[in-house]
Design an enzyme around this catalytic site. Structure first.
Site, short mmCIF file in Angstrom:
data_model
loop_
_atom_site.label_atom_id
_atom_site.label_comp_id
_atom_site.label_asym_id
_atom_site.label_seq_id
_atom_site.Cartn_x
_atom_site.Cartn_y
_atom_site.Cartn_z
CD GLU A 19 -0.91 3.70 2.52
OE1 GLU A 19 -0.36 4.77 2.17
OE2 GLU A 19 -0.26 2.74 2.99
CE1 TYR B 205 5.77 3.40 7.44
CE2 TYR B 205 7.98 2.56 7.07
CZ TYR B 205 6.79 3.04 6.57
OH TYR B 205 6.59 3.15 5.22
CB ALA C 120 -0.89 0.00 1.23
N1 ASP Z 1 2.59 2.22 3.24
C1 ASP Z 1 2.26 1.48 4.47
C2 ASP Z 1 3.59 1.27 5.18
O1 ASP Z 1 4.54 0.73 4.52
C3 ASP Z 1 1.50 0.33 4.07
C4 ASP Z 1 1.21 -0.77 4.96
O2 ASP Z 1 0.91 -0.54 6.14
O3 ASP Z 1 1.17 -1.88 4.41
O4 ASP Z 1 3.79 2.43 5.62
N1 SER Z 2 3.33 0.34 6.59
C1 SER Z 2 4.52 -0.08 7.22
C2 SER Z 2 4.82 -1.52 6.88
O1 SER Z 2 4.11 -2.16 6.16
C3 SER Z 2 4.46 0.12 8.70
O2 SER Z 2 3.36 -0.53 9.27
O3 SER Z 2 5.79 -2.03 7.33
ZN ZN Z 3 2.83 5.25 5.19
#
Ligand code: ASP
Ligand code: SER
Ligand code: ZN
Length: 479
Positions: A251, A388, A221
């Site tokens: 998102e 994150y 995503a």
């Molecule tokens: N873009 C999100 C993360 O990588 C997507 C997810 O949670 O899968 O920040």
């Molecule tokens: N979107 C991020 C991930 O998929 C943090 O949750 O790792």
């Molecule tokens: Zn994100």
């Protein structure tokens, strides 16, 4: 530049493409991610886990070449290496930022340790001494997630026995016939309730909400702003479940931030720091409480206070567990970029940190030829990850500030800011600043304080931690 583009494209498509064979049937990668949360047979979980990690074996050479080129570029720009360049994006010296994350980690580690100990003991009950020995790290395939990064999917295995909230969000969504579109509309409605303008028509026309049947796409995503104005979009292969319901909000948070700061000069079209960008939608999702679910017609009866431990446990499995993963991914890459780890030791270094921070180990034997970090999107795509971890802390600070502003005086995990336009207005004051000010000023614009710390996370989970510590009495929590 050409070579960097070549190796990067090769890694990206290797990550995104190619179904995996299970019992002669080919299963899409996005579906395998979901299966890690729903399957309970340990052999099947181990099979999926292991096959997923056969793909990145071929990425290792490209990855190490990417590291060389990225480092050369970072050095030309005056940084020690690519890791230092990433650490320099937080309005402080790179070394200072590393120490800052250590400090935050020490504040929240007292939440993680008892959670991990309890989860291991419960998994030991479920899977037995041989699969989950009580004096060793937890096997990574049993935690309900492809990367053991969020553990909410094993809630039923570790739940407090007498505090069941009586509902499962995935089941509520499925029973109410939600589809991807309805999930996104529900996310939009939350932002609208705070006073944000609806998403533009082009968002609905140009986004990708479900996995197309006729071609392969990058399913991880993401959110995009195409023109720095109103052409905002998301791209995700949405499944109808609680994880993706949260991701939809995540998102959309990016998109609303992007639209809010569009009046700034283009050089400020960014988050106050990367952690802010990742925390916006997550803060909104913290307001998905039973009360909120009842308000939008998904839940009939709001569970009373006797379910609080259950609700907190579910949140902790996702949010507290994630903090360690959010931290270790770049702890590993900082070592890759500064040369501490070499292609021969990438995998060993990765697992040493997985063990040290998460208390997790691989279910099957790993060798120096494996490249397990490459099985996580952000590594082949070279997206920094400490953002994150920062977001994992910051979203609770935002949530607490929002709830204070709303005059909430109950427990934080029961607070929802749905429908509160005053909170929306103050939130927007931070969003529209974009990257035009150092992040402490953006933080202050919303929360009234310029200091980032773990106190809100600690407050949020305090009752659960107390309960976990009682459960852990007499248990050996070491490794
Ligand atoms: N873009 C999100 C993360 O990588 C997507 C997810 O949670 O899968 O920040
Ligand atoms: N979107 C991020 C991930 O998929 C943090 O949750 O790792
Ligand atoms: Zn994100």
């Amino acid at each position: 530049a050409q070579e960097l583009a070549d190796v990067s494209t090769r890694m990206r498509s290797a990550y995104a493409m190619g179904a995996i064979d299970l019992d002669g049937a080919s299963v899409a990668r996005a579906d395998l991610e979901v299966m890690m949360g729903t399957e309970r047979d340990p052999d099947r979980l181990e099979e999926i886990w292991t096959k997923w990690r056969e793909v990145p074996v071929s990425m290792k050479d490209d990855y190490s070449r990417m590291v060389e080129i990225a480092n050369a570029g970072a050095q030309e720009l005056g940084y020690a290496d690519m890791g230092a360049m990433w650490r320099s994006r937080y309005d402080m010296d790179p070394d200072e930022f590393a120490a800052f994350t250590d400090r935050l980690w020490n504040e929240v580690k007292p939440l993680y340790d008892p959670l991990m100990c309890h989860v291991r003991a419960e998994l030991n009950e479920a899977y037995g001494d041989e699969a989950v020995p009580l004096d060793q790290p937890i096997p990574a395939h049993l935690l309900g997630n492809m990367w053991a990064q969020q553990w909410g999917n094993i809630y039923d295995l570790v739940a407090p026995p007498t505090a069941d909230p009586g509902y499962d969000l995935t089941e509520l969504l499925v029973d109410a016939d939600y589809d991807a579109m309805r999930m996104v509309e529900t996310g939009e409605a939350f932002f609208s309730s705070l006073g944000f303008d609806p998403l533009p028509e082009s968002f609905w026309e140009r986004s990708l909400f479900t996995k197309p049947a006729d071609r392969e796409v990058v399913c991880h995503a993401s959110a995009l702003s195409m023109d720095g104005a109103d052409d905002i979009r998301i791209k995700m292969c949405t499944s109808v479940n609680a994880d993706d319901f949260e991701t939809v909000h995540h998102e959309l948070g990016h998109n609303y931030y992007q639209r809010a700061y569009k009046e700034q000069s283009p050089i400020y079209w960014d988050g106050a720091n990367g952690g802010f960008h990742e925390a916006i939608g997550d803060m909104i999702a913290l307001s998905i409480t039973p009360e909120y679910l009842q308000q939008i017609g998904l839940l009939d009866r709001v569970p009373d206070a006797s379910s609080d431990l259950g609700l907190l446990m579910k949140r902790a499995l996702d949010k507290v567990a994630f903090l360690t993963f959010g931290l270790m991914v770049d702890r590993c890459r900082w070592q890759v970029f500064d040369g501490t780890l070499t292609p021969e030791t990438y995998n060993e270094g990765w697992w040493n940190l997985r063990r040290e921070y998460q208390g997790v180990r691989p279910p099957t034997e790993r060798t120096a030829d494996h490249f397990d970090p490459g099985g996580k999107y952000h590594i082949p795509n070279n997206v920094s990850y400490t953002r994150y971890f920062i977001a994992g802390i910051l979203q609770f600070q935002f949530h607490k500030a929002a709830c204070d502003l709303a005059g909430w005086d109950g427990p934080l995990h029961r607070c929802s800011i749905y429908g509160n336009e005053d909170v929306g207005e103050r939130f927007n004051a931070m969003l529209e600043m974009g990257a035009s000010q150092p992040w402490p000023e953006a933080l202050e614009a919303f929360t009234g304080s310029s200091e980032m710390n773990g106190s809100a996370v600690v407050e949020y989970f305090a009752p659960l931690v107390e309960w976990l510590e009682e459960q852990n009495e007499g248990r050996n929590c070491g490794m």
